[in-house]
Design an enzyme around this catalytic site. Structure first.
Site, short mmCIF file in Angstrom:
data_model
loop_
_atom_site.label_atom_id
_atom_site.label_comp_id
_atom_site.label_asym_id
_atom_site.label_seq_id
_atom_site.Cartn_x
_atom_site.Cartn_y
_atom_site.Cartn_z
N TYR A 30 9.99 20.82 9.68
CA TYR A 30 11.34 20.94 10.23
C TYR A 30 11.45 20.03 11.45
CZ TYR A 30 15.69 23.38 11.67
OH TYR A 30 16.98 23.70 12.01
N LYS B 212 12.83 19.06 6.37
CA LYS B 212 14.22 19.38 6.68
C LYS B 212 14.53 18.55 7.90
CE LYS B 212 16.86 23.14 8.77
NZ LYS B 212 18.00 22.26 8.95
C1 LIG Z 1 21.19 21.33 15.78
C2 LIG Z 1 21.30 22.35 14.68
O1 LIG Z 1 21.33 23.54 14.93
N1 LIG Z 1 21.34 21.89 13.44
C3 LIG Z 1 21.48 22.73 12.29
C4 LIG Z 1 20.35 22.56 11.39
O2 LIG Z 1 20.04 21.49 10.96
C5 LIG Z 1 22.78 22.38 11.57
O3 LIG Z 1 22.84 23.07 10.35
C6 LIG Z 1 23.94 22.74 12.45
O4 LIG Z 1 24.00 24.13 12.64
C7 LIG Z 1 25.26 22.29 11.86
O5 LIG Z 1 25.19 20.96 11.50
C8 LIG Z 1 26.44 22.52 12.81
O6 LIG Z 1 26.35 21.67 13.91
C1 LIG Z 2 19.13 25.06 9.25
C2 LIG Z 2 19.29 25.78 10.43
O1 LIG Z 2 20.29 25.67 11.05
C3 LIG Z 2 18.26 26.71 10.80
O2 LIG Z 2 17.14 26.32 11.05
O3 LIG Z 2 18.53 27.88 10.84
#
Ligand SMILES: CC(=O)N[C@H](C=O)[C@@H](O)[C@H](O)[C@H](O)CO
Ligand SMILES: CC(=O)C(=O)O
Length: 303
Positions: A137, A165
């Site tokens: 991740y 990811k």
């Molecule tokens: C920085 C962050 O939290 N990124 C999430 C995971 O990749 C995204 O899914 C965001 O929640 C999403 O893109 C909304 O900004």
């Molecule tokens: C994908 C994402 O937002 C999480 O790690 O929960």
């Protein structure tokens, strides 16, 4: 290895609390059922959007268990096991294996600044703890650690690593990881705002924090991308981004806003754990408008 089960829309699962803010078994299972019925491919359990950072080991185990009890064998289940210490991460990974999760995943270690060799060691110790596939991740904007292509190359020498990811914002990172790892590997798009571009540049699949509040729209976006209908893919991404901007526009946490919208859909999973802030006051009056944006977009692409 057949990686088909990792291809599709995989929402990040939210923390489900009772009215006192304790992890709720019944509400966790209710959210499981809700998302299952929407037709998502799998769930990413206990990640950023799952507020894992604010949960005790026992609470994280409880969430992993309730989701497995409800959905094991029905959906692809990925357990996020990243924790401040390697020790706790390993405990969670072993527990996820006992529960029958399909794969484990982890952010790099946080708080101190870590060298690439420390991060390599951390991820490798988690991998060594189980026989499960591992998904790296990469989320530099929250962890401060940006996965380099060199470290990535070293990590994928381990055949347990089946995917990354990637939540960094340059879509080019997705392209480089895919070009480096090749076909027999899953690159998951991280930024929901760039789902369509991520898929086009090389992501095989997506895991995202806003999918669960609008799974219909991401399922539809995926349908457009896989059909090569880029005009509609671009349009739906635009509508999704208007919604994400609205979800992020209130004073409380994004997850609190999302949970208020879900509540209006009949799914009650409580609020968020401090220091994440619940939304309050005038902001509560804006939830119906955000829900309407989502409902209208769903209607628009349905017919
Ligand atoms: C920085 C962050 O939290 N990124 C999430 C995971 O990749 C995204 O899914 C965001 O929640 C999403 O893109 C909304 O900004
Ligand atoms: C994908 C994402 O937002 C999480 O790690 O929960």
């Amino acid at each position: 290895m057949n990686l088909e089960k990792y291809k599709g829309i995989i929402p990040a699962f939210y923390a489900c609390y009772d009215e006192l803010g304790e992890i709720s078994e019944s509400r966790t299972k209710e959210l499981c059922n809700y998302l299952y019925k929407k037709g998502v491919k799998g769930l990413y359990v206990g990640g950023s959007s799952g507020e894992c950072i604010y949960h005790s080991l026992e609470e994280r185990k409880a969430t992993l268990k309730y989701v497995a009890q409800q959905l094991k064998g029905k959906l692809t289940l990925i357990a996020h096991v990243g924790a401040p210490s390697t020790r706790d991460s390993v405990i969670l990974a072993k527990y996820a294996e006992e529960l029958g999760y399909d794969a484990v995943s982890a952010i790099p270690p946080i708080y101190f600044k870590f060298s690439e060799s420390s991060v390599y060691k951390y991820w490798t110790e988690i991998m060594d703890a189980t026989t499960m596939p591992f998904i790296i991740y990469n989320i530099p904007q929250t962890t401060g650690f940006d996965l380099s292509l060199n470290l990535f190359k070293k990590l994928i020498e381990n055949e347990k690593v089946i995917g990354v990811k990637n939540s960094s914002m340059p879509v080019m990172d997705i392209e480089r990881f895919k070009a480096t790892a090749g076909d027999n590997f899953i690159v998951f798009n991280g930024p929901d705002e760039q789902y369509v571009s991520g898929r086009i540049i090389g992501a095989d699949s997506g895991i995202g924090g806003t999918y669960a509040v609008m799974p219909e729209l991401f399922l539809m976006a995926e349908k457009f991308v896989s059909a090569g209908d880029f005009a509609n893919a671009r349009k739906i991404q635009h509508d999704i981004n208007d919604i994400i901007v609205a979800l992020c526009s209130l004073n409380g946490s994004l997850y609190s806003t999302i949970k208020e919208v879900l509540k209006q859909n009949g799914v009650h999973i409580g609020s968020v754990r401090a220091p994440l802030e619940p939304i309050s006051g005038d902001d509560l009056n804006k939830i119906a408008g955000i829900k309407a944006l989502i409902d209208n977009a769903i209607q628009k692409y349905k017919g």
